[in-house]
Design a protein around this motif. Structure first.
Motif, mmCIF file in Angstrom:
data_model
loop_
_atom_site.group_PDB
_atom_site.id
_atom_site.type_symbol
_atom_site.label_atom_id
_atom_site.label_comp_id
_atom_site.label_asym_id
_atom_site.label_seq_id
_atom_site.Cartn_x
_atom_site.Cartn_y
_atom_site.Cartn_z
ATOM 1 N N LEU A 72 2.899 37.691 -48.025
ATOM 2 C CA LEU A 72 3.581 37.880 -49.293
ATOM 3 C C LEU A 72 3.212 39.238 -49.858
ATOM 4 O O LEU A 72 2.039 39.609 -49.877
ATOM 5 N N PRO A 73 4.187 39.995 -50.369
ATOM 6 C CA PRO A 73 3.889 41.261 -51.029
ATOM 7 C C PRO A 73 3.454 41.012 -52.476
ATOM 8 O O PRO A 73 3.410 39.871 -52.938
ATOM 9 N N PHE A 74 3.147 42.079 -53.186
ATOM 10 C CA PHE A 74 2.908 41.962 -54.614
ATOM 11 C C PHE A 74 4.232 41.639 -55.295
ATOM 12 O O PHE A 74 5.156 42.458 -55.327
ATOM 13 N N MET A 75 4.339 40.449 -55.832
ATOM 14 C CA MET A 75 5.567 40.032 -56.514
ATOM 15 C C MET A 75 5.285 38.792 -57.332
ATOM 16 O O MET A 75 4.242 38.127 -57.162
ATOM 17 N N SER A 76 6.201 38.467 -58.206
ATOM 18 C CA SER A 76 6.162 37.233 -58.972
ATOM 19 C C SER A 76 7.449 36.485 -58.672
ATOM 20 O O SER A 76 8.535 37.047 -58.802
ATOM 21 N N VAL B 60 7.671 26.413 -54.885
ATOM 22 C CA VAL B 60 6.334 26.787 -55.340
ATOM 23 C C VAL B 60 6.472 28.080 -56.121
ATOM 24 O O VAL B 60 7.190 28.990 -55.700
ATOM 25 N N GLU B 61 5.826 28.181 -57.263
ATOM 26 C CA GLU B 61 5.872 29.378 -58.087
ATOM 27 C C GLU B 61 4.584 30.176 -57.906
ATOM 28 O O GLU B 61 3.510 29.599 -57.732
ATOM 29 N N PHE B 62 4.694 31.502 -57.981
ATOM 30 C CA PHE B 62 3.492 32.308 -57.801
ATOM 31 C C PHE B 62 3.637 33.681 -58.425
ATOM 32 O O PHE B 62 4.752 34.190 -58.610
ATOM 33 N N CYS C 97 -0.768 30.556 -58.631
ATOM 34 C CA CYS C 97 0.329 29.779 -58.042
ATOM 35 C C CYS C 97 0.274 28.314 -58.471
ATOM 36 O O CYS C 97 -0.779 27.789 -58.859
ATOM 37 N N ASN C 98 1.431 27.677 -58.393
ATOM 38 C CA ASN C 98 1.501 26.258 -58.758
ATOM 39 C C ASN C 98 2.708 25.585 -58.112
ATOM 40 O O ASN C 98 3.682 26.234 -57.745
ATOM 41 N N THR C 99 2.618 24.272 -57.972
ATOM 42 C CA THR C 99 3.797 23.451 -57.723
ATOM 43 C C THR C 99 4.382 23.098 -59.087
ATOM 44 O O THR C 99 3.716 23.257 -60.117
#
Length: 392
Positions: free
Chosen positions: A112-116, A161-163, A172-174
């Motif tokens: 994963l790169p740097f991202m939201s 999944v959010e991150f 991060c979270n479900t």
């Protein structure tokens, strides 16, 4: 006490067809591969394990979408971990994009790169992600609306999944804030080992069966496909828009002559109800009498601005409404889960997830992180991120 996070959350997705919120993080990041042509220097190894027992790897698609933190623009990620800016020209699949990565072709060294953003997982079909133009004329992600019948992908089992991954770490979270379909557990390795989101054996079935049998929440269940959040049930005519009114009335009456004491990282604030407003000292903005929609979405009267004062207080009050603890505890937040969701009027949609997860944590509503009950983990020195589709 809580510290509100700028995070990609379900409250921003209240509209029937949501746009991804850009600029979810204010942190700076290192140059990414979108401009250099090389793998992002902050690359974080990510893996996905399919233990569903119902779908093979070739039947499962991943979508990694969000905001590139180097450019503050919407992006999608390819199998090499490279972020690409979205474009309306990407709408080539019957008017939708095809950013999917088949699980059976996911590289072992995927990063994963740097991202939201979000990692969507679709089982047995494609999701409808469209690129549109936002209010500023920029290309923007229009994400799946898993709670809207007839939307592309509605009949496909999917979850996410959010991150946020930046130079400060991985956060991060479900989430069940919008809907629940697939049981997902996450593990984050780094300075410590973290795991959350895992359901107990039979937990998914128990969630569906419990809510289907509930006279207030039963219409939120769509067969074995998904359960939509009650806030979205309001717009679909599947949930009572006055459900929380009796509880709000009791709270308003109680705190007309009783102090409500809320403690946040910024201090302790004391409030009383006067007319249609809950008034606090210490510079907290008045909280109007909330509607059922305000409670379920943690928005409107209970919106939490990122100001360090009103935001944390509103978040704690919103959580207390959803957990129905305000009449039993005049000092908030409360941290004993045995006292949550006991009132006749409460968010039983959120409650059932906490009841059937291994660690008792879930993101059943937007402020479920109050007092640490959300299925959320973070690490400031992450070395690997793992997602598991658990058996169901």
């Amino acid at each position: 006490m809580i510290d509100r996070r700028l995070f990609l959350g379900g409250t921003a997705l209240a509209a029937g067809v949501p746009l991804l919120g850009a600029g979810c993080s204010t942190h700076s990041a290192q140059p990414a591969s979108a401009s250099t042509g090389t793998r992002n220097s902050g690359a974080l190894p990510v893996s996905v394990a399919n233990n569903s027992g119902r779908f093979s790897d070739e039947e499962i698609l991943l979508y990694i979408v969000g905001t590139d933190l180097t450019t503050d623009s919407h992006c999608w990620v390819d199998p090499t971990g490279t972020p690409h800016p979205v474009s309306e020209d990407d709408n080539t699949d019957d008017g939708y994009t095809d950013y999917s990565i088949p699980l059976d072709s996911l590289p072992e060294d995927m990063t994963l790169p740097f991202m939201s953003g979000r990692i969507y997982i679709a089982l047995g079909g494609k999701l409808g992600i469209r690129i549109v133009t936002d209010g500023n004329g920029n290309p923007a992600l229009q994400l799946p609306s898993g709670w809207v019948e007839g939307e592309p992908g509605f009949d496909v089992l999917h979850d996410s999944v959010e991150f946020t991954h930046n130079e400060d770490g991985m956060f991060c979270n479900t989430s069940m804030v919008d809907q629940f379909s697939v049981p997902i557990g996450i593990e984050l390795t780094g300075q410590e080992d973290h795991a959350t989101g895992f359901f107990v054996p039979g937990g998914r079935d128990a969630v569906f069966e419990t809510l289907a049998a509930d006279p207030d929440f039963g219409d939120l269940v769509f067969d074995d496909l998904r359960v939509i959040a009650p806030g979205h049930g309001l717009g679909a005519g599947r949930f009572d828009p006055a459900y929380y009114d009796p509880y709000v009335d009791r709270v308003w009456s109680h705190y007309a002559d009783t102090d409500l004491v809320v403690t946040t990282n910024a201090g302790t604030f004391t409030g009383r109800v006067e007319g249609d407003e809950l008034l606090f000292d210490g510079g907290v903005e008045p909280i109007p009498r909330p509607s059922t929609s305000d409670v379920l979405f943690c928005d409107g009267a209970l919106a939490a601005p990122n100001d360090g004062i009103t935001g944390p207080v509103a978040a704690i009050v919103g959580a207390a409404f959803n957990r129905s603890t305000l009449l039993n505890h005049s000092a908030q937040p409360t941290n004993d889960p045995d006292g949550f969701y006991l009132d006749e009027v409460t968010n039983r949609y959120a409650a059932v997830f906490h009841e059937h997860t291994e660690d008792g944590k879930a993101y059943g509503f937007a402020f479920d992180d109050v007092a640490g009950f959300a299925s959320y983990v973070q690490d400031h020195g992450p070395s690997a991120f793992a997602i598991t589709l658990t058996s169901f």
